[in-house]
Design a protein around this motif. Structure first.
Motif, PDB file in Angstrom:
ATOM      1  N   VAL A   1      -0.557   5.669 -14.899  1.00  0.00           N
ATOM      2  CA  VAL A   1       0.026   4.382 -15.281  1.00  0.00           C
ATOM      3  C   VAL A   1       1.505   4.578 -15.605  1.00  0.00           C
ATOM      4  O   VAL A   1       1.869   5.315 -16.518  1.00  0.00           O
ATOM      5  CB  VAL A   1      -0.703   3.778 -16.495  1.00  0.00           C
ATOM      6  N   GLN A   2       2.335   3.928 -14.828  1.00  0.00           N
ATOM      7  CA  GLN A   2       3.780   3.968 -14.999  1.00  0.00           C
ATOM      8  C   GLN A   2       4.272   2.564 -15.373  1.00  0.00           C
ATOM      9  O   GLN A   2       3.512   1.600 -15.319  1.00  0.00           O
ATOM     10  CB  GLN A   2       4.442   4.434 -13.700  1.00  0.00           C
ATOM     11  N   PRO A   3       5.539   2.434 -15.761  1.00  0.00           N
ATOM     12  CA  PRO A   3       6.043   1.113 -16.147  1.00  0.00           C
ATOM     13  C   PRO A   3       5.872   0.038 -15.079  1.00  0.00           C
ATOM     14  O   PRO A   3       5.763  -1.147 -15.391  1.00  0.00           O
ATOM     15  CB  PRO A   3       7.530   1.379 -16.427  1.00  0.00           C
ATOM     16  N   TRP A   4       5.850   0.453 -13.823  1.00  0.00           N
ATOM     17  CA  TRP A   4       5.734  -0.514 -12.725  1.00  0.00           C
ATOM     18  C   TRP A   4       4.290  -0.741 -12.271  1.00  0.00           C
ATOM     19  O   TRP A   4       4.036  -1.620 -11.453  1.00  0.00           O
ATOM     20  CB  TRP A   4       6.544  -0.030 -11.520  1.00  0.00           C
ATOM     21  N   THR A   5       3.339   0.027 -12.774  1.00  0.00           N
ATOM     22  CA  THR A   5       1.987   0.019 -12.226  1.00  0.00           C
ATOM     23  C   THR A   5       1.329  -1.356 -12.293  1.00  0.00           C
ATOM     24  O   THR A   5       0.738  -1.823 -11.300  1.00  0.00           O
ATOM     25  CB  THR A   5       1.102   1.044 -12.962  1.00  0.00           C
TER      26      THR A   5
ATOM     27  N   GLN B   1       0.856  -1.189   0.000  1.00  0.00           N
ATOM     28  CA  GLN B   1       0.000   0.000   0.000  1.00  0.00           C
ATOM     29  C   GLN B   1       0.891   1.238   0.000  1.00  0.00           C
ATOM     30  O   GLN B   1       1.693   1.444   0.902  1.00  0.00           O
ATOM     31  CB  GLN B   1      -0.928  -0.014   1.214  1.00  0.00           C
ATOM     32  N   SER B   2       0.732   2.057  -1.021  1.00  0.00           N
ATOM     33  CA  SER B   2       1.635   3.181  -1.221  1.00  0.00           C
ATOM     34  C   SER B   2       0.987   4.187  -2.159  1.00  0.00           C
ATOM     35  O   SER B   2      -0.001   3.879  -2.829  1.00  0.00           O
ATOM     36  CB  SER B   2       2.953   2.683  -1.838  1.00  0.00           C
ATOM     37  N   PRO B   3       1.532   5.401  -2.232  1.00  0.00           N
ATOM     38  CA  PRO B   3       1.010   6.374  -3.195  1.00  0.00           C
ATOM     39  C   PRO B   3       1.065   5.855  -4.631  1.00  0.00           C
ATOM     40  O   PRO B   3       0.185   6.163  -5.440  1.00  0.00           O
ATOM     41  CB  PRO B   3       1.933   7.582  -2.999  1.00  0.00           C
ATOM     42  N   GLU B   4       2.095   5.078  -4.946  1.00  0.00           N
ATOM     43  CA  GLU B   4       2.220   4.535  -6.301  1.00  0.00           C
ATOM     44  C   GLU B   4       1.088   3.563  -6.614  1.00  0.00           C
ATOM     45  O   GLU B   4       0.590   3.506  -7.739  1.00  0.00           O
ATOM     46  CB  GLU B   4       3.566   3.831  -6.475  1.00  0.00           C
ATOM     47  N   LEU B   5       0.670   2.787  -5.611  1.00  0.00           N
ATOM     48  CA  LEU B   5      -0.435   1.857  -5.808  1.00  0.00           C
ATOM     49  C   LEU B   5      -1.749   2.604  -5.966  1.00  0.00           C
ATOM     50  O   LEU B   5      -2.599   2.237  -6.791  1.00  0.00           O
ATOM     51  CB  LEU B   5      -0.532   0.888  -4.621  1.00  0.00           C
TER      52      LEU B   5
ATOM     53  N   ASP C   1      16.633  -1.526 -18.338  1.00  0.00           N
ATOM     54  CA  ASP C   1      15.368  -0.830 -18.399  1.00  0.00           C
ATOM     55  C   ASP C   1      14.268  -1.524 -17.644  1.00  0.00           C
ATOM     56  O   ASP C   1      13.250  -0.936 -17.373  1.00  0.00           O
ATOM     57  CB  ASP C   1      14.928  -0.677 -19.870  1.00  0.00           C
ATOM     58  N   ASN C   2      14.409  -2.772 -17.307  1.00  0.00           N
ATOM     59  CA  ASN C   2      13.279  -3.419 -16.647  1.00  0.00           C
ATOM     60  C   ASN C   2      13.593  -3.836 -15.236  1.00  0.00           C
ATOM     61  O   ASN C   2      12.942  -4.688 -14.673  1.00  0.00           O
ATOM     62  CB  ASN C   2      12.788  -4.592 -17.490  1.00  0.00           C
ATOM     63  N   GLU C   3      14.619  -3.184 -14.661  1.00  0.00           N
ATOM     64  CA  GLU C   3      15.007  -3.481 -13.270  1.00  0.00           C
ATOM     65  C   GLU C   3      15.332  -4.945 -13.126  1.00  0.00           C
ATOM     66  O   GLU C   3      14.888  -5.612 -12.209  1.00  0.00           O
ATOM     67  CB  GLU C   3      13.878  -3.149 -12.316  1.00  0.00           C
ATOM     68  N   ALA C   4      16.097  -5.390 -14.054  1.00  0.00           N
ATOM     69  CA  ALA C   4      16.449  -6.791 -14.046  1.00  0.00           C
ATOM     70  C   ALA C   4      15.288  -7.649 -14.313  1.00  0.00           C
ATOM     71  O   ALA C   4      15.363  -8.849 -14.196  1.00  0.00           O
ATOM     72  CB  ALA C   4      17.060  -7.252 -12.731  1.00  0.00           C
ATOM     73  N   GLY C   5      14.433  -6.866 -14.217  1.00  0.00           N
ATOM     74  CA  GLY C   5      13.358  -7.716 -14.000  1.00  0.00           C
ATOM     75  C   GLY C   5      12.793  -8.126 -13.057  1.00  0.00           C
ATOM     76  O   GLY C   5      12.516  -8.978 -12.881  1.00  0.00           O
ATOM     77  N   ILE C   6      12.840  -7.280 -12.777  1.00  0.00           N
ATOM     78  CA  ILE C   6      12.536  -7.894 -11.565  1.00  0.00           C
ATOM     79  C   ILE C   6      11.059  -7.716 -11.371  1.00  0.00           C
ATOM     80  O   ILE C   6      10.643  -6.819 -11.137  1.00  0.00           O
ATOM     81  CB  ILE C   6      13.309  -7.388 -10.383  1.00  0.00           C
ATOM     82  N   ASP C   7       9.799  -8.693 -11.544  1.00  0.00           N
ATOM     83  CA  ASP C   7       8.389  -8.566 -11.217  1.00  0.00           C
ATOM     84  C   ASP C   7       8.222  -9.436 -10.014  1.00  0.00           C
ATOM     85  O   ASP C   7       8.811 -10.441 -10.009  1.00  0.00           O
ATOM     86  CB  ASP C   7       7.458  -8.993 -12.366  1.00  0.00           C
TER      87      ASP C   7
END
Length: 255
Positions: free
Chosen positions: A147-151, A138-142, A241-247
């Motif tokens: 819509v951002q790349p991590w959303t 739970q965060s401001p980003e959530l 660009d994808n944070e390693a990838g990290i999902d």
């Protein structure tokens, strides 16, 4: 570190293959990374690429060692979240949680901080602390409608955590929100939502095509790199660009 032109070109070819294969054939990407590592182990970009290739093949101890080496060479903090996720992969979620509270996190850009939040939530789940994982996400980003790349990944992790906590109605809502943000189909949120709604997918190819008078309705959902840049004059650079990838899924899907 500069390399002779011919050596730099050899390293570049191997790094290009790592970037090309890391998603579809991680074992082969790992093999190319080992060649690059033998050629130029003192180049930070090579150590980083070797780390991501090892990470993609779940060789977490090796990946962590390479990331640490790259970080020593560059002094940067960009690899901090994936290093923490390696700790998760090694069965040490408490170390990942400790890293989430270190000063390095404050030096990360927004994407890196979101990634660290995903890793921390995954570590909470590893320790059986599902409600704490929900709170962590739970965060401001959530909450943001932007819509951002991590959303999509952040919403997906939240929906999955809610479902694990037995909060099915909320999970359904957040899987729906994930779909809204997931334009590239990077997650399987549509399948998860359909499963919650009791929708069954029928494989038409599995039916008896010779049976007369039978029609089959099918319903499908299509789900759909680390980019390496090498200066042949000698300098080898990596652009992650994808944070390693990290999902939280792709970031060592344990939670």
């Amino acid at each position: 570190m500069s390399l002779p032109k011919t050596l730099a070109e050899d390293v570049a070819r191997n790094l290009v293959m790592v970037a090309k294969l890391i998603d579809e054939d991680p074992e082969q990407a790992y093999a190319y990374s080992r060649i690059a590592l033998r050629l130029a182990s003192r180049v930070a970009a090579v150590r980083e690429a070797a780390g991501f290739a090892a990470y993609a093949t779940q060789k977490y101890a090796e990946a962590l060692a390479e990331f640490r080496a790259a970080r020593r060479m560059t002094g940067g903090v960009d690899l901090w979240p994936v290093m923490a996720d390696c700790e998760r992969g090694l069965g040490r979620p408490e170390r990942a949680m400790a890293m989430a509270g270190e000063p390095e996190v404050q030096k990360l850009d927004k994407a890196g901080q979101v990634e660290m939040r995903l890793v921390a939530a995954g570590a909470r789940r590893d320790m059986g602390q599902i409600e704490a994982a929900i709170v962590t996400l739970q965060s401001p980003e959530l909450a943001s409608n932007s819509v951002q790349p991590w959303t999509a990944r952040l919403r997906y992790a939240y929906a999955d955590a809610l479902l694990s906590a037995g909060r099915e109605d909320e999970a359904r809502e957040w899987f729906g929100k994930t779909i809204e943000a997931d334009k590239d189909g990077a997650t399987d949120a549509s399948d998860r939502l359909a499963e919650l709604d009791g929708v069954e997918f029928v494989d038409a190819m599995g039916e008896d095509e010779d049976e007369p008078g039978t029609s089959v309705e099918t319903e499908t959902e299509t789900d759909t790199d680390v980019d390496f840049e090498v200066d042949v004059d000698g300098d080898v650079d990596v652009d992650d660009d994808n944070e390693a990838g990290i999902d939280d899924k792709h970031t060592h899907d344990k939670g």
